[in-house]
Design a protein around this motif. Structure first.
Motif, PDB file in Angstrom:
ATOM      1  N   ALA A 222      15.949   0.404 -10.841  1.00 52.95           N
ATOM      2  CA  ALA A 222      15.242   1.450 -10.203  1.00 52.95           C
ATOM      3  C   ALA A 222      13.765   1.711 -10.761  1.00 52.95           C
ATOM      4  N   LEU A 223      12.890   2.023  -9.973  1.00 56.90           N
ATOM      5  CA  LEU A 223      11.410   2.157 -10.198  1.00 56.90           C
ATOM      6  C   LEU A 223      11.233   3.740  -9.740  1.00 56.90           C
ATOM      7  N   LYS A 224      10.063   4.093 -10.662  1.00 55.91           N
ATOM      8  CA  LYS A 224       9.723   5.336 -10.286  1.00 55.91           C
ATOM      9  C   LYS A 224       8.938   5.289  -8.868  1.00 55.91           C
ATOM     10  N   ARG A 225       9.019   6.460  -8.058  1.00 58.50           N
ATOM     11  CA  ARG A 225       8.358   6.629  -6.599  1.00 58.50           C
ATOM     12  C   ARG A 225       7.160   5.947  -6.418  1.00 58.50           C
ATOM     13  N   ALA A 226       6.292   6.041  -7.266  1.00 56.52           N
ATOM     14  CA  ALA A 226       4.778   5.683  -7.218  1.00 56.52           C
ATOM     15  C   ALA A 226       4.504   4.339  -7.286  1.00 56.52           C
ATOM     16  N   ASP A 227       5.538   3.555  -8.191  1.00 55.22           N
ATOM     17  CA  ASP A 227       5.686   2.208  -8.500  1.00 55.22           C
ATOM     18  C   ASP A 227       6.391   1.615  -7.092  1.00 55.22           C
ATOM     19  N   MET A 228       7.459   2.179  -6.738  1.00 55.93           N
ATOM     20  CA  MET A 228       8.068   1.459  -5.604  1.00 55.93           C
ATOM     21  C   MET A 228       6.965   1.634  -4.340  1.00 55.93           C
ATOM     22  N   ALA A 229       6.245   2.489  -4.248  1.00 53.99           N
ATOM     23  CA  ALA A 229       5.213   2.851  -2.997  1.00 53.99           C
ATOM     24  C   ALA A 229       4.133   1.708  -3.223  1.00 53.99           C
ATOM     25  N   ARG A 230       3.819   1.433  -4.500  1.00 52.73           N
ATOM     26  CA  ARG A 230       2.758   0.264  -4.640  1.00 52.73           C
ATOM     27  C   ARG A 230       3.515  -1.016  -4.495  1.00 52.73           C
ATOM     28  N   LEU A 231       4.866  -1.316  -4.521  1.00 51.76           N
ATOM     29  CA  LEU A 231       5.235  -2.417  -4.277  1.00 51.76           C
ATOM     30  C   LEU A 231       5.576  -2.756  -2.688  1.00 51.76           C
ATOM     31  N   LEU A 232       6.095  -1.581  -2.044  1.00 49.45           N
ATOM     32  CA  LEU A 232       6.669  -1.910  -0.725  1.00 49.45           C
ATOM     33  C   LEU A 232       5.744  -2.846   0.161  1.00 49.45           C
TER      34      LEU A 232
END
Length: 181
Positions: free
Chosen positions: A158-168
């Motif tokens: 699990a990642l924080k939301r901002a990091d996930m948005a950056r990777l997507l």
């Protein structure tokens, strides 16, 4: 590993446990190093249903769900679909739909994907125990959003939301997550 700065998709993401805290990790994606949550059982080469461990394995990212109206845009080359209130995932190892998506209500034990806590606002299915699917080897191993402070998961990453948005935007069906100790 591809560098994200050049706009290419990521082929390999590595995840390692942080020294001294096996339920927290470092996710290395191209030129990024991000904090992540891992399973409460640490990393295990002998993953079993209910042990809370993140599998020591290389897993493809298969597809994902996103939650509409939660401020998250699932912009990714990966296939995504909207989560519905009756979406679930079977975790009953003796059921024919073990480690597969199901519709709730469902007769066997299952996890609801529509969650109030927002962890599955972005939820990507990783290729753990999908093909072949072996009973009792673990189910619902997802790449999803982390709670504040990165408390342990039930075996997911699990990642924080901002990091996930950056990777997507850099993830596709050829991206592999390799979990190492």
């Amino acid at each position: 590993m591809d560098k994200m700065a050049d706009g290419r998709t990521l082929r390999l993401i590595e995840v390692r446990a942080r020294p001294g805290n096996p339920a927290q990790g470092l996710l290395i994606a191209g030129n990024l190093v991000l904090r992540c949550a891992l399973g409460k059982g640490g990393i295990s080469a002998f993953k079993r249903e209910g042990d809370g461990a993140t599998p020591l394995a290389a897993m493809r990212l298969l597809y994902g769900w996103h939650r509409r109206r939660r401020g998250v845009a699932a912009f990714s080359p990966l296939p995504f679909r909207a989560i519905r209130r009756n979406d679930g995932w079977c975790d009953a190892s003796n059921d024919g739909n073990y480690n597969r998506p199901v519709r709730a209500p469902y007769r066997a034990s299952h996890e609801n994907l529509w969650r109030k806590d927002g962890l599955y606002d972005i939820c990507i299915v990783m290729g753990w125990n999908i093909r072949p699917r072996l009973r009792g080897r673990g189910s619902a191993i997802f790449f999803h959003l982390a709670r504040p402070g990165y408390p342990p998961t039930e075996g997911c990453i699990a990642l924080k939301r901002a990091d996930m948005a950056r990777l997507l935007p850099h993830l596709n069906a050829r991206t592999m997550i390799r979990v190492r100790r």
